[in-house]
Design a protein around this motif. Structure first.
Motif, mmCIF file in Angstrom:
data_model
loop_
_atom_site.group_PDB
_atom_site.id
_atom_site.type_symbol
_atom_site.label_atom_id
_atom_site.label_comp_id
_atom_site.label_asym_id
_atom_site.label_seq_id
_atom_site.Cartn_x
_atom_site.Cartn_y
_atom_site.Cartn_z
ATOM 1 N N ASN A 77 0.830 -1.212 0.000
ATOM 2 C CA ASN A 77 0.000 0.000 0.000
ATOM 3 C C ASN A 77 0.862 1.259 0.000
ATOM 4 N N THR A 78 1.893 1.253 -0.805
ATOM 5 C CA THR A 78 2.860 2.342 -0.815
ATOM 6 C C THR A 78 3.130 2.810 -2.241
ATOM 7 N N MET A 79 3.265 4.128 -2.368
ATOM 8 C CA MET A 79 3.606 4.748 -3.641
ATOM 9 C C MET A 79 4.930 5.475 -3.480
ATOM 10 N N TYR A 80 5.674 5.564 -4.558
ATOM 11 C CA TYR A 80 6.981 6.201 -4.520
ATOM 12 C C TYR A 80 7.107 7.261 -5.611
ATOM 13 N N LEU A 81 8.016 8.196 -5.382
ATOM 14 C CA LEU A 81 8.393 9.154 -6.421
ATOM 15 C C LEU A 81 9.906 9.269 -6.399
ATOM 16 N N GLU A 82 10.533 8.704 -7.405
ATOM 17 C CA GLU A 82 11.979 8.786 -7.557
ATOM 18 C C GLU A 82 12.273 10.056 -8.331
ATOM 19 N N MET A 83 13.051 10.948 -7.726
ATOM 20 C CA MET A 83 13.330 12.252 -8.334
ATOM 21 C C MET A 83 14.829 12.369 -8.585
ATOM 22 N N ASN A 84 15.206 12.491 -9.840
ATOM 23 C CA ASN A 84 16.610 12.601 -10.225
ATOM 24 C C ASN A 84 16.865 13.935 -10.913
ATOM 25 N N ASN A 85 18.133 14.312 -10.974
ATOM 26 C CA ASN A 85 18.523 15.570 -11.606
ATOM 27 C C ASN A 85 17.647 16.727 -11.121
ATOM 28 N N LEU A 86 17.541 16.831 -9.820
ATOM 29 C CA LEU A 86 16.663 17.844 -9.236
ATOM 30 C C LEU A 86 17.154 19.247 -9.537
ATOM 31 N N LYS A 87 16.193 20.151 -9.703
ATOM 32 C CA LYS A 87 16.465 21.543 -10.029
ATOM 33 C C LYS A 87 15.877 22.437 -8.942
ATOM 34 N N PRO A 88 16.404 23.640 -8.786
ATOM 35 C CA PRO A 88 15.838 24.547 -7.777
ATOM 36 C C PRO A 88 14.330 24.759 -7.940
ATOM 37 N N GLU A 89 13.849 24.732 -9.158
ATOM 38 C CA GLU A 89 12.416 24.927 -9.378
ATOM 39 C C GLU A 89 11.575 23.737 -8.942
ATOM 40 N N ASP A 90 12.208 22.647 -8.542
ATOM 41 C CA ASP A 90 11.468 21.518 -7.975
ATOM 42 C C ASP A 90 11.183 21.717 -6.481
ATOM 43 N N THR A 91 11.729 22.757 -5.900
ATOM 44 C CA THR A 91 11.507 23.040 -4.489
ATOM 45 C C THR A 91 10.024 23.276 -4.228
ATOM 46 N N ALA A 92 9.479 22.507 -3.294
ATOM 47 C CA ALA A 92 8.043 22.581 -2.996
ATOM 48 C C ALA A 92 7.712 21.620 -1.857
ATOM 49 N N VAL A 93 6.499 21.730 -1.369
ATOM 50 C CA VAL A 93 5.946 20.700 -0.493
ATOM 51 C C VAL A 93 5.253 19.680 -1.380
ATOM 52 N N TYR A 94 5.664 18.436 -1.254
ATOM 53 C CA TYR A 94 5.109 17.354 -2.062
ATOM 54 C C TYR A 94 4.097 16.574 -1.234
ATOM 55 N N SER A 95 2.916 16.380 -1.807
ATOM 56 C CA SER A 95 1.847 15.672 -1.109
ATOM 57 C C SER A 95 1.340 14.527 -1.969
ATOM 58 N N CYS A 96 0.967 13.452 -1.310
ATOM 59 C CA CYS A 96 0.390 12.333 -2.056
ATOM 60 C C CYS A 96 -1.121 12.323 -1.896
ATOM 61 N N ASN A 97 -1.754 11.755 -2.887
ATOM 62 C CA ASN A 97 -3.207 11.699 -2.973
ATOM 63 C C ASN A 97 -3.597 10.314 -3.450
ATOM 64 N N ALA A 98 -4.678 9.776 -2.896
ATOM 65 C CA ALA A 98 -5.103 8.447 -3.314
ATOM 66 C C ALA A 98 -6.603 8.298 -3.158
ATOM 67 N N ASP A 99 -7.188 7.603 -4.110
ATOM 68 C CA ASP A 99 -8.604 7.238 -4.041
ATOM 69 C C ASP A 99 -8.660 5.843 -3.421
ATOM 70 N N ILE A 100 -9.207 5.753 -2.215
ATOM 71 C CA ILE A 100 -9.131 4.514 -1.442
ATOM 72 C C ILE A 100 -10.518 3.984 -1.125
ATOM 73 N N VAL A 101 -10.697 2.697 -1.376
ATOM 74 C CA VAL A 101 -11.902 2.014 -0.929
ATOM 75 C C VAL A 101 -11.616 1.490 0.478
ATOM 76 N N TYR A 102 -12.365 1.982 1.448
ATOM 77 C CA TYR A 102 -12.157 1.593 2.842
ATOM 78 C C TYR A 102 -13.381 0.842 3.355
ATOM 79 N N TYR A 103 -13.227 0.249 4.519
ATOM 80 C CA TYR A 103 -14.356 -0.464 5.109
ATOM 81 C C TYR A 103 -14.454 -0.150 6.596
#
Length: 123
Positions: A76-102
């Motif tokens: 139940n895990t998602m990843y984001l591999e970020m390479n060759n990072l640039k100053p313009e990539d500076t930000a708060v990164y948030s994950c989002n998911a559509d989840i079926v719960y019970y």
């Protein structure tokens, strides 16, 4: 009942790499589409990448060839591999998911957000 927790952010020099993780926990039946968003200071939130249940991916043009989104459905895990990072990539990164719960025998779906993880690209 369900939460998403990001990790892996930090300070990195231009050209460096980071790997973000987004772990879902709780009363999860299944996770549908997932995505990473980012918001830089003074800017609107931007969709960075998405991944479907069969791992079909999309990327915003500015990260194509540098970022890779993936998921491990067993964890139940998602990843984001970020390479060759640039100053313009500076930000708060948030994950989002559509989840079926019970809850007991009741099932429903809802969109969930993580709390965000800061990425700073600077020398």
């Amino acid at each position: 009942q369900v939460q998403l927790v990001e990790s892996g952010g930090g300070l990195v020099q231009p050209g460096g790499s980071l790997r973000l993780s987004c772990a879902a926990s709780g009363n999860i039946f299944s996770i549908q589409d997932m995505g990473w968003y980012r918001q830089a200071p003074g800017k609107q939130r931007e969709l960075v990448a998405t991944i479907t249940t069969d791992s079909t991916t999309t990327y915003v043009d500015s990260v194509k060839g540098r970022f890779t989104i993936s998921r491990d459905n067993a964890k139940n895990t998602m990843y984001l591999e970020m390479n060759n990072l640039k100053p313009e990539d500076t930000a708060v990164y948030s994950c989002n998911a559509d989840i079926v719960y019970y809850i007991g025998s009741y099932y429903s779906n809802k969109e969930y957000w993580g709390q965000g993880t800061q990425v700073i690209v600077s020398s």
